[in-house]
Scaffold this motif. Structure first.
Motif: not given
Length: 291
Positions: A65-69, A113-117, A120-124, A151-155
């Motif tokens: 799961v990506l928590d975007a923001g 896994d918390f990230r700053v950035g 939409l970074d594809p490396r996620l 995001l849909g391309l990677r979901t």
């Protein structure tokens, strides 16, 4: 590929949330006393978070799961408690540090896994579900749909997000907000019309594999936001049988907030979007709009 307007807006948000508003957001996302206005915002955000989480499976074991923001990480914590492998990202290093600290206390370890950035970074990597709660509301309709497309391309499962509905009340609130000193203002949100969102989603080829599903509006004093679900209809994604959205009695306003049903014209617009996607040959869609 992000647009120039998206990048410029993200820079403004980074400055605001990492410098101007950190203390206010830290307090807002606790049980500490706040003003009556901020109490309505707190209640509204709590209701919206519960709504978005209700659209995800009860058991997220093995799901990414990506928590975007992610802000201070409240939604990330709840998803992790359901067993999800959560990647939580935000533009504000200070808020991410706070989220990491709080999650360690609540979960007994760093399971997120918390990230700053940039969300939409594809490396996620790839995800089963993406949640963007109140993180796209500051962008134009075009940038919102382009972000959803990336995001849909990677979901593989669903995209659930919020937009600011264009209403007369929200217009008045924006006008009132301009009275605050410039240094205290949050970056303006961008109200979206349902028709405009429908047309843009229907015309985005990268979203042809998704169908507009449930929608739910949350109106709590100075908090007004509309949740939208885009569910992938590809047969290759196994059914996760998300739990049905709970029936929530409509309440009057005030500090406890209110859950309100979307207006009929919003329902009709999203139904039209679903029909349009069918005409594009995207396959069978079971688009459900909550009453």
């Amino acid at each position: 590929m992000t647009s120039t307007s998206y990048a410029a807006r993200r820079s403004q948000l980074t400055t605001y949330f990492d410098r101007t508003a950190v203390e206010a957001w830290a307090r807002l996302t606790t049980d500490a006393p706040v003003s009556k206005i901020r109490a309505t915002v707190r209640a509204g955000r709590d209701a919206m978070r519960a709504n978005l989480l209700s659209w995800l499976p009860d058991d997220l074991t093995g799901r990414r799961v990506l928590d975007a923001g992610c802000g201070t990480g409240a939604l990330s914590v709840e998803a992790a408690r359901r067993g999800a492998e959560v990647v939580a990202i935000d533009v504000s290093p200070t808020l991410v540090d706070l989220a990491r600290e709080r999650s360690a206390e609540l979960l007994g370890g760093h399971r997120i896994d918390f990230r700053v950035g940039d969300m939409l970074d594809p490396r996620l990597g790839h995800f089963d579900h993406v949640v963007a709660m109140d993180s796209l509301i500051h962008y134009s309709a075009g940038d919102i749909v382009r972000a959803l497309a990336e995001l849909g391309l990677r979901t593989d499962g669903s995209l659930v997000f919020t937009v600011a509905p264009r209403t007369a009340l929200l217009t008045v609130m924006h006008a009132a907000g301009r009275l605050f000193p410039r240094g205290d203002r949050a970056p303006a949100i961008v109200p979206i019309t349902e028709g405009g969102l429908r047309r843009r989603i229907g015309g985005e080829a990268a979203l042809a594999g998704f169908a507009v599903g449930r929608t739910q509006r949350v109106n709590s004093g100075f908090y007004l936001s509309n949740a939208v679900e885009l569910a992938r209809v590809s047969a290759s994604f196994p059914s996760s049988k998300p739990r049905p959205h709970p029936e929530v009695p409509q309440r009057s306003g005030g500090l406890e907030g209110a859950l309100q049903n979307p207006p009929s014209n919003l329902d009709a617009s999203f139904e039209a979007a679903a029909r349009h996607l069918r005409m594009r040959g995207s396959g069978r869609m079971d688009a459900e709009t909550r009453p």
